[in-house]
Design a protein around this motif. Structure first.
Motif, mmCIF file in Angstrom:
data_model
loop_
_atom_site.group_PDB
_atom_site.id
_atom_site.type_symbol
_atom_site.label_atom_id
_atom_site.label_comp_id
_atom_site.label_asym_id
_atom_site.label_seq_id
_atom_site.Cartn_x
_atom_site.Cartn_y
_atom_site.Cartn_z
ATOM 1 N N UNK A 256 0.858 -1.107 -0.162
ATOM 2 C CA UNK A 256 0.034 0.187 0.008
ATOM 3 C C UNK A 256 0.825 1.142 0.048
ATOM 4 N N UNK A 257 1.943 1.142 0.592
ATOM 5 C CA UNK A 257 2.826 2.405 0.802
ATOM 6 C C UNK A 257 3.579 2.621 -0.349
ATOM 7 N N UNK A 258 3.936 1.302 -1.301
ATOM 8 C CA UNK A 258 4.681 1.625 -2.436
ATOM 9 C C UNK A 258 3.551 2.258 -3.614
ATOM 10 N N UNK A 259 2.426 1.883 -3.439
ATOM 11 C CA UNK A 259 1.275 2.335 -4.452
ATOM 12 C C UNK A 259 1.254 3.888 -4.075
ATOM 13 N N UNK A 260 1.297 4.442 -2.760
ATOM 14 C CA UNK A 260 1.040 5.828 -2.398
ATOM 15 C C UNK A 260 2.342 6.619 -2.827
ATOM 16 N N UNK A 261 3.263 5.885 -2.903
ATOM 17 C CA UNK A 261 4.683 6.607 -3.316
ATOM 18 C C UNK A 261 4.886 6.438 -4.493
ATOM 19 N N UNK A 262 4.136 5.743 -5.358
ATOM 20 C CA UNK A 262 4.376 5.518 -6.659
ATOM 21 C C UNK A 262 5.626 4.649 -7.243
#
Length: 347
Positions: free
Chosen positions: A313-319
């Motif tokens: 989820x964090x990777x998706x938020x950070x692109x």
């Protein structure tokens, strides 16, 4: 409703020959139809834009749609990470976002605020890497909070433009991230791409029945329009994270007391082997058998499960890709197994 590649109006008579037929508006079946005059006077023959799309798509080896019958199941996250993974394997990859009203791909690839440029070859994708190009309506909005309030024909027109006017060049894979459901965008993308060939669709779901009910409709849609189903991915298949990342609390009538530091120190002293374990907890009710059972019942391939991973989820938020570091310990290996299975099926 469709007849071949030509859409038939919803209010058409039974046995409608189709608006592109030479007998449109003239056959006995057309008598009394509210569209009779329009069909009789409309130009006949193949849509010239479909020819342009086929020519543009001729340089794309594999075309994969990512679909979901239900919103919020992680379809765009999967599309983004699939594209990252394919590009990381040295493939030439394009990612096309046709979620017109809710484009999240620019955010998930860290490309917010980029603008589309035009050349004599057409619209140029936004490149994250030299082998990963992206196109989305998100790059065309004057403000990220701008609402896209469009009816079906305008959405269909933009999808057609994305396919015929974007200069992708030579691609190994074009990944198309579609909105949830089985509406205008889905009918259009299938209709526009069938002539140039589509490898098929990957369908993303979560384990609970309220999601699977809608995903069953998506599978039926694919079968009706002749779109091969490459497989189903069960996303958010239980929460999984290292026990060292878990917080601990003691509850009492006076409130909640954080005892994380005490609990971790206790394990470190008395049972250090516990700190190497992962905590796994079902979030959604999968007592009905989840996606695997649905796939067995409907005769479609099951590609595998991806656990809910806060780091993903964090990777998706950070692109960013979940494969470039070792933070996504739970989700990255599961995603990689699914993607490798997918690639083998395309060879």
């Amino acid at each position: 409703m469709e007849n071949g590649n030509h859409e038939i109006p919803e209010n058409a008579n039974e046995h409608c020959p189709g608006p592109q037929s030479e007998s449109a508006g003239k056959s006995d079946a057309c008598a009394g139809c509210p569209n009779q005059e329009a069909c009789a006077s409309a130009p006949k023959g193949p849509d010239p834009d479909l020819v342009a799309i086929s020519e543009r798509m001729a340089t794309v080896k594999h075309k994969i749609l990512v679909l979901s019958g239900k919103g919020g199941v992680g379809k765009s996250t999967f599309s983004a990470q699939l594209s990252f993974a394919l590009a990381g394997m040295d493939h030439q990859v394009g990612l096309l976002d046709i979620d017109i009203c809710g484009p999240s791909i620019p955010k998930m690839l860290g490309l917010e605020g980029q603008d589309i440029h035009q050349s004599n070859l057409g619209w140029s994708p936004i490149y994250l890497e030299s082998n990963l190009g992206v196109m989305s309506i998100g790059f065309m909005l004057p403000h990220p909070d701008e609402a896209v309030i469009w009816r079906g024909p305008r959405k269909n027109g933009l999808i057609k433009q994305f396919l015929k006017d974007v200069h992708w060049g030579e691609l190994d894979y074009l990944v198309v991230d579609a909105p949830p459901g089985t509406s205008d965008e889905h009918i259009s993308i299938v209709q526009f791409l069938l002539a140039s060939g589509i490898d098929g669709a990957i369908i993303v779901t979560t384990p609970q029945q309220v999601s699977l009910i809608d995903v069953r409709k998506e599978i039926s849609f694919c079968k009706k329009v002749g779109l091969p189903i490459l497989g189903v991915v069960e996303n958010m298949s239980g929460l999984m994270l290292p026990i060292s990342d878990v917080g601990f609390a003691k509850l009492s009538e006076s409130g909640e007391e954080d005892v994380t530091e005490w609990a971790l120190n206790y394990m470190k002293t008395h049972a250090p082997e516990l700190l190497t374990l992962f905590v796994r907890k079902e979030i959604f009710d999968s007592s009905g058998g989840g996606a695997a059972r649905m796939c067995s019942e409907m005769g479609v391939p099951f590609l595998g499960k991806v656990p809910m991973d806060p780091q993903l989820c964090k990777a998706a938020e950070e692109g960013r890709s979940c494969f470039t570091d070792k933070k996504c310990i739970a989700s990255a290996p599961a995603l990689r197994r699914i993607i490798e299975k997918l690639i083998v099926s395309q060879e």
